[in-house]
Design a protein around this motif. Sequence first.
Motif, PDB file in Angstrom:
ATOM      1  N   VAL A 124       0.836  -1.205   0.000  1.00 59.56           N
ATOM      2  CA  VAL A 124       0.000   0.000   0.000  1.00 59.56           C
ATOM      3  C   VAL A 124       0.868   1.250   0.000  1.00 59.56           C
ATOM      4  O   VAL A 124       0.560   2.228  -0.699  1.00 59.56           O
ATOM      5  CB  VAL A 124      -0.954  -0.009   1.220  1.00 59.56           C
ATOM      6  N   TYR A 127       2.077   1.666  -3.499  1.00 61.90           N
ATOM      7  CA  TYR A 127       0.966   2.091  -4.353  1.00 61.90           C
ATOM      8  C   TYR A 127       0.685   3.580  -4.198  1.00 61.90           C
ATOM      9  O   TYR A 127       0.530   4.303  -5.188  1.00 61.90           O
ATOM     10  CB  TYR A 127      -0.275   1.269  -4.001  1.00 61.90           C
ATOM     11  N   LEU A 128       0.637   4.052  -2.957  1.00 64.44           N
ATOM     12  CA  LEU A 128       0.337   5.461  -2.715  1.00 64.44           C
ATOM     13  C   LEU A 128       1.469   6.358  -3.204  1.00 64.44           C
ATOM     14  O   LEU A 128       1.220   7.449  -3.762  1.00 64.44           O
ATOM     15  CB  LEU A 128       0.092   5.691  -1.224  1.00 64.44           C
ATOM     16  N   GLY A 131       1.270   6.356  -7.013  1.00 62.51           N
ATOM     17  CA  GLY A 131       0.080   7.096  -7.408  1.00 62.51           C
ATOM     18  C   GLY A 131       0.263   8.592  -7.255  1.00 62.51           C
ATOM     19  O   GLY A 131      -0.135   9.374  -8.127  1.00 62.51           O
ATOM     20  N   ALA A 132       0.867   9.014  -6.137  1.00 63.16           N
ATOM     21  CA  ALA A 132       1.113  10.441  -5.922  1.00 63.16           C
ATOM     22  C   ALA A 132       2.082  10.985  -6.967  1.00 63.16           C
ATOM     23  O   ALA A 132       1.911  12.120  -7.460  1.00 63.16           O
ATOM     24  CB  ALA A 132       1.673  10.660  -4.515  1.00 63.16           C
ATOM     25  N   LEU A 163      -6.752   8.155  -4.092  1.00 58.97           N
ATOM     26  CA  LEU A 163      -5.521   8.080  -3.296  1.00 58.97           C
ATOM     27  C   LEU A 163      -5.740   8.626  -1.890  1.00 58.97           C
ATOM     28  O   LEU A 163      -5.250   8.056  -0.907  1.00 58.97           O
ATOM     29  CB  LEU A 163      -4.404   8.858  -3.996  1.00 58.97           C
ATOM     30  N   THR A 166      -7.854   6.085   0.109  1.00 59.62           N
ATOM     31  CA  THR A 166      -7.034   4.931   0.484  1.00 59.62           C
ATOM     32  C   THR A 166      -6.092   5.288   1.623  1.00 59.62           C
ATOM     33  O   THR A 166      -5.909   4.517   2.572  1.00 59.62           O
ATOM     34  CB  THR A 166      -6.223   4.433  -0.723  1.00 59.62           C
ATOM     35  N   THR A 167      -5.503   6.489   1.549  1.00 63.23           N
ATOM     36  CA  THR A 167      -4.582   6.934   2.598  1.00 63.23           C
ATOM     37  C   THR A 167      -5.298   7.076   3.936  1.00 63.23           C
ATOM     38  O   THR A 167      -4.801   6.637   4.983  1.00 63.23           O
ATOM     39  CB  THR A 167      -3.947   8.278   2.221  1.00 63.23           C
ATOM     40  N   TRP A 170      -6.338   3.582   5.299  1.00 62.73           N
ATOM     41  CA  TRP A 170      -5.140   2.837   5.706  1.00 62.73           C
ATOM     42  C   TRP A 170      -4.556   3.410   6.995  1.00 62.73           C
ATOM     43  O   TRP A 170      -4.058   2.674   7.852  1.00 62.73           O
ATOM     44  CB  TRP A 170      -4.112   2.882   4.577  1.00 62.73           C
TER      45      TRP A 170
END
Length: 276
Positions: A124, A127-128, A131-132, A163, A166-167, A170
């Motif tokens: 994760v 991924y973040l 993505g950022a 994003l 999800t952040t 999480w």
Amino acid sequence: MPAVSTSQRTYRYLRLTLAGAPIAIMLAVLFAIPDAGVLPSVSHYFYSSARTVFSAALVTAAACLLALSGRGPQRVLLDVAALLAPLIAIIPTPVSPGEVPGVVVDCAAPCVPVGFTDDLDNAVATYLAIGAAVLAIGLVLARRGDIALRDTGPTLALAAAVLAATTLVWTLAPDQLVRYGHAVAAFGFFILIALVALAEALRPSDTHPPARRTRIGYIVVAVALLLDLAATAVSAMLFDLPVVLAGELVALALFLVFWMMQTAQKWSLADPALRA
């Protein structure tokens, strides 16, 4: 035969690669059945020998979707689907004790085993971060005028929302991400694909509209996919049978049909980079 440009050839290869992703997942599941048996869902094969192919195919599909999303509503929907695909790959589905041979589940209710949650933190975070970075590059390119903000603005806004959500989950409620993240991402992905199929049928491009029979095909695929998702969700709550496995395999097959229709429709576009 007319000459094929480098961009046409590249986009054709990307389209065929994306078509291969669901095929790879289904083959990996098939080859894992002799050892793992028939599991409750395709997602349960993440815990089997199919794990590598399962995750790799979904990440590959995400990259291809971003490259091939095109313009208009379809672009926004496919770009968001591309953001969800890696989450399907990296967030395992919860399992119950004894559901997957050889996997030790140290909880009474369905959960993700401890060893896999450790991997999830790393996945994760990666991924973040990626993505950022992609979002930042998109904003820079829009500011420079290399891409039109009018066209990419909705995609960038939705990407930021995915994003950020999800952040937050999480960070504030990681147990909820572990429990529901996979299912939400998977159902969201296929719902978006169904909406893309409907958009192709009801709001086709003026420059390369699909033939009438192709538009009918898109509607059939979209309706079938939505009905399959609904039936899978309801049946999973009512019956203790591997209905989710069947529903997911049907969804993968419908996605493959949809994408092959897209590939056939747009195979000979003169400028696929702009009109994909």
